[in-house]
Scaffold this motif. Structure first.
Motif, PDB file in Angstrom:
ATOM      1  N   TYR A  96       0.828  -1.211   0.000  1.00  0.00           N
ATOM      2  CA  TYR A  96       0.000   0.000   0.000  1.00  0.00           C
ATOM      3  C   TYR A  96       0.859   1.257   0.000  1.00  0.00           C
ATOM      4  O   TYR A  96       0.668   2.166  -0.817  1.00  0.00           O
ATOM      5  CB  TYR A  96      -0.920  -0.027   1.220  1.00  0.00           C
ATOM      6  N   PHE A  97       1.813   1.316   0.898  1.00  0.00           N
ATOM      7  CA  PHE A  97       2.609   2.534   1.021  1.00  0.00           C
ATOM      8  C   PHE A  97       3.725   2.635  -0.022  1.00  0.00           C
ATOM      9  O   PHE A  97       4.323   3.705  -0.180  1.00  0.00           O
ATOM     10  CB  PHE A  97       3.177   2.665   2.430  1.00  0.00           C
ATOM     11  N   ALA A  98       3.997   1.546  -0.733  1.00  0.00           N
ATOM     12  CA  ALA A  98       4.943   1.631  -1.853  1.00  0.00           C
ATOM     13  C   ALA A  98       4.447   2.629  -2.896  1.00  0.00           C
ATOM     14  O   ALA A  98       5.231   3.350  -3.517  1.00  0.00           O
ATOM     15  CB  ALA A  98       5.151   0.258  -2.481  1.00  0.00           C
ATOM     16  N   ALA A  99       3.122   2.667  -3.076  1.00  0.00           N
ATOM     17  CA  ALA A  99       2.544   3.623  -4.036  1.00  0.00           C
ATOM     18  C   ALA A  99       2.774   5.058  -3.583  1.00  0.00           C
ATOM     19  O   ALA A  99       2.994   5.955  -4.409  1.00  0.00           O
ATOM     20  CB  ALA A  99       1.050   3.354  -4.196  1.00  0.00           C
ATOM     21  N   HIS A 100       2.747   5.301  -2.275  1.00  0.00           N
ATOM     22  CA  HIS A 100       3.018   6.638  -1.749  1.00  0.00           C
ATOM     23  C   HIS A 100       4.511   6.959  -1.814  1.00  0.00           C
ATOM     24  O   HIS A 100       4.907   8.085  -2.134  1.00  0.00           O
ATOM     25  CB  HIS A 100       2.527   6.737  -0.307  1.00  0.00           C
ATOM     26  N   MET A 101       5.335   5.967  -1.506  1.00  0.00           N
ATOM     27  CA  MET A 101       6.780   6.165  -1.593  1.00  0.00           C
ATOM     28  C   MET A 101       7.213   6.455  -3.030  1.00  0.00           C
ATOM     29  O   MET A 101       8.159   7.212  -3.266  1.00  0.00           O
ATOM     30  CB  MET A 101       7.512   4.927  -1.078  1.00  0.00           C
ATOM     31  N   ALA A 102       6.527   5.843  -3.990  1.00  0.00           N
ATOM     32  CA  ALA A 102       6.872   6.065  -5.393  1.00  0.00           C
ATOM     33  C   ALA A 102       6.760   7.540  -5.756  1.00  0.00           C
ATOM     34  O   ALA A 102       7.608   8.088  -6.473  1.00  0.00           O
ATOM     35  CB  ALA A 102       5.974   5.224  -6.299  1.00  0.00           C
ATOM     36  N   GLU A 103       5.716   8.193  -5.250  1.00  0.00           N
ATOM     37  CA  GLU A 103       5.551   9.619  -5.530  1.00  0.00           C
ATOM     38  C   GLU A 103       6.628  10.449  -4.847  1.00  0.00           C
ATOM     39  O   GLU A 103       7.068  11.479  -5.371  1.00  0.00           O
ATOM     40  CB  GLU A 103       4.160  10.073  -5.075  1.00  0.00           C
TER      41      GLU A 103
END
Length: 216
Positions: A96-103
């Motif tokens: 889930y938070f990988a998507a936030h880290m990507a940004e």
């Protein structure tokens, strides 16, 4: 409550806090690695790779974490994966938070002046080599603050894993509240421990940020 009861409660909450820290650290590391990989895909020149990464990022960020935790945990056995609750929690939170880290990583990389890319290409560097040797070290200085924000969200989101039976700080607080009936005191203590953990993570992040500034 007497002093012995208070000490026992405190010790039990500390054990829950330790469990929370381990859970959060694994999720922060894995989501950071996943976010960096996603950011690399988002910067690819091949449209299919960018679209796949974008689709994943937008989809995963549009679903509440609690829904993902419960849905995936109870769906795993039907897909042939019977993960223990703690392992399932780490996988889902990290994904889930990988998507936030990507940004976070993509924003930092895009903030690097175009001249750095051009300079690397002028000496024959490929994008992957250029990214690893020049761009990422420069981007690390810009990553610290937003990375901290996401890490704090991960730490606080670990409280949701109680929904799939993982024992951590919030679970310990709920158990103590049910045993003692002292809801206000117990949850104030739980909130105080979360504050201490978040404050410690903030201090650690500030030190890392200063270290990167000193090195580069």
């Amino acid at each position: 409550m007497n002093i012995n009861d208070t000490l026992n409660i405190f010790q039990y909450l500390v054990l829950g806090a330790v469990s929370t820290v381990y859970l959060a650290l694994f999720a922060i590391v894995l989501s950071g690695i996943g976010g960096l990989c996603l950011a690399a895909l988002l910067l690819q020149k091949y449209a299919i790779l960018r679209y796949c990464a974008l689709t994943y990022s937008f989809t995963i960020r549009g679903i509440p974490l609690l829904v993902l935790l419960v849905g995936f945990y109870f769906s795993f056995p039907y897909l042939g994966f019977d993960f223990p609750p703690r392992v399932a929690a780490v996988i889902v939170i990290s994904a889930y938070f990988a998507a936030h880290m990507a940004e976070v990583f993509r924003g930092a990389i895009n903030a690097i002046p175009r001249g750095q890319w051009d300079a690397g290409r002028s000496v024959g560097m490929r994008n992957a080599t250029l990214l690893r040797i020049i761009i990422l070290p420069l981007a690390m200085r810009l990553v610290a603050a937003p990375f901290l924000n996401v890490s704090l969200s991960i730490l606080k989101s670990t409280s949701l894993v109680v929904a799939i039976g993982v024992w951590e700080l919030a679970s310990a607080g709920r158990e103590l509240e049910q045993r003692t009936g002292a809801a206000l005191e117990i949850y104030l203590a739980v909130a105080a421990m979360y504050f201490v953990l978040c404050f410690a993570l903030s201090l650690a992040s500030r030190r890392i940020e200063k270290a990167f500034q000193y090195v580069h």
